[in-house]
Design an enzyme around this catalytic site. Sequence first.
Site, mmCIF file in Angstrom:
data_model
loop_
_atom_site.group_PDB
_atom_site.id
_atom_site.type_symbol
_atom_site.label_atom_id
_atom_site.label_comp_id
_atom_site.label_asym_id
_atom_site.label_seq_id
_atom_site.Cartn_x
_atom_site.Cartn_y
_atom_site.Cartn_z
ATOM 1 N N HIS A 12 1.454 2.548 -9.590
ATOM 2 C CA HIS A 12 1.866 3.466 -10.654
ATOM 3 C C HIS A 12 2.762 2.701 -11.612
ATOM 4 C CE1 HIS A 12 1.113 7.747 -9.086
ATOM 5 N NE2 HIS A 12 0.525 6.939 -8.223
ATOM 6 N N GLU A 28 7.516 6.767 -1.953
ATOM 7 C CA GLU A 28 6.795 5.794 -1.118
ATOM 8 C C GLU A 28 7.684 4.621 -0.689
ATOM 9 O OE1 GLU A 28 2.790 4.697 -1.756
ATOM 10 O OE2 GLU A 28 2.184 6.639 -2.543
#
Length: 416
Positions: A287, A51
């Site tokens: 995360h 990402e």
Amino acid sequence: MSTHVQGDSIKLLTFNLWGLKYVSKQRHERIAAFARKLRSQPDYDVVALQEIWTDEDWKSIVDLCQDVYPYTRRYSSGILTGPGLAILSKVPIKRTFLYRFPVNGTPAAFYRGDWYVGKSVAVTLLEPLYEGASPVAVLNSHMHAPYALTGSSAYACVRACQAWDIASVAQTYSEAGYAVILVGDLNSRPGSLPYRIMQSEAGLTDSWEEIHGLTDADKLRQMSPEDQIKLGGATCDSTLNTWRADRGPDEACRLDYALIDNTRLRALDASVQFTEKIPGVGSYSDHFAYSATFKVLAKSNMLPSRPPKSERLQIYQELTDLVAEYLSSRNSWQSRLLLLHFWLSVFVFIAFLAVIVVVSFLAPWASILFLFFGGLVLATGLLSGQIGFLFCRSERRAMTEIILQVADAARLLQDR
């Protein structure tokens, strides 16, 4: 700062940095803080990122860390953006390769974006750590996200197909003599079909379980948030993550991995990292990061062990049934629905033309409105027609190819 990797071990970090432009909260502050910590505490030999979707974010990381990690690569191929995959390394990079998944959701789900970024597996081949060492192949991937635990929004079939492709790539490099490390946000829980495919077909083992033992999902749900991270390896949906604090305590799970070829690599340590908070900002990402240290063994002609024949055949059957069910239901009705929208839009536009002729004599200004809305209806219909005719056919052929490959593998296994 020293960038030389000494000895026969390699320490790796994999981290989904949640770098969606305009969407991710406090993206600049988080990624800048990550880069500063990475530079000030250069403990890792290889850093695999997911990402990283903007040039600005990647440049900020590289500029700050270039004296620590001189070898870098961000993967570019995609539709609107690249797949968001990148790597920083102290070990010289020998060669790179990107494999884009043929099965990757649908362009109709534009609000989710997985199809548009071109989800992939990025292959980075590293120079051997020492003379006679197995060369290392780092496979970094970010598989299609689940937007629900069940149903069509779970995209379970899509991830199962992607897992098959990943396993095929990993197996190819393993047979070529590379020590394969598959890392990333694989969006698949331990024990799920994609997880079992990657282990069974590529012969990869879970580095977390090599150190900490098998993951018990029931026990994980009952643990405290701290133990879910320390003992269960939870990297996602932890209540200790400021961006996921609204999740239930039982939703924490392990989605970030380092799966390895244990004939050429030996796991020495595994832990969840970047769990602390950035003052005034919050967690580094939605995360947590995962880190593992491996001893790189000498070159070997051995191939990773596989599960028993019966277990592999069962996985083949599960995958075949899942894909066949998807093709007969979701792919089929999606194609029919999109093509129905196309033909209805054509009919409506033609009807609007007749209305425009009549209205132009009674209220000429109103004909402009009918022309505008008729054109809008036709434009959306044409888009649906393209997706229904081109994409749905392409997806059907890609999934049919998966079924044929599985059949080939099953036939070979049964003949042995």
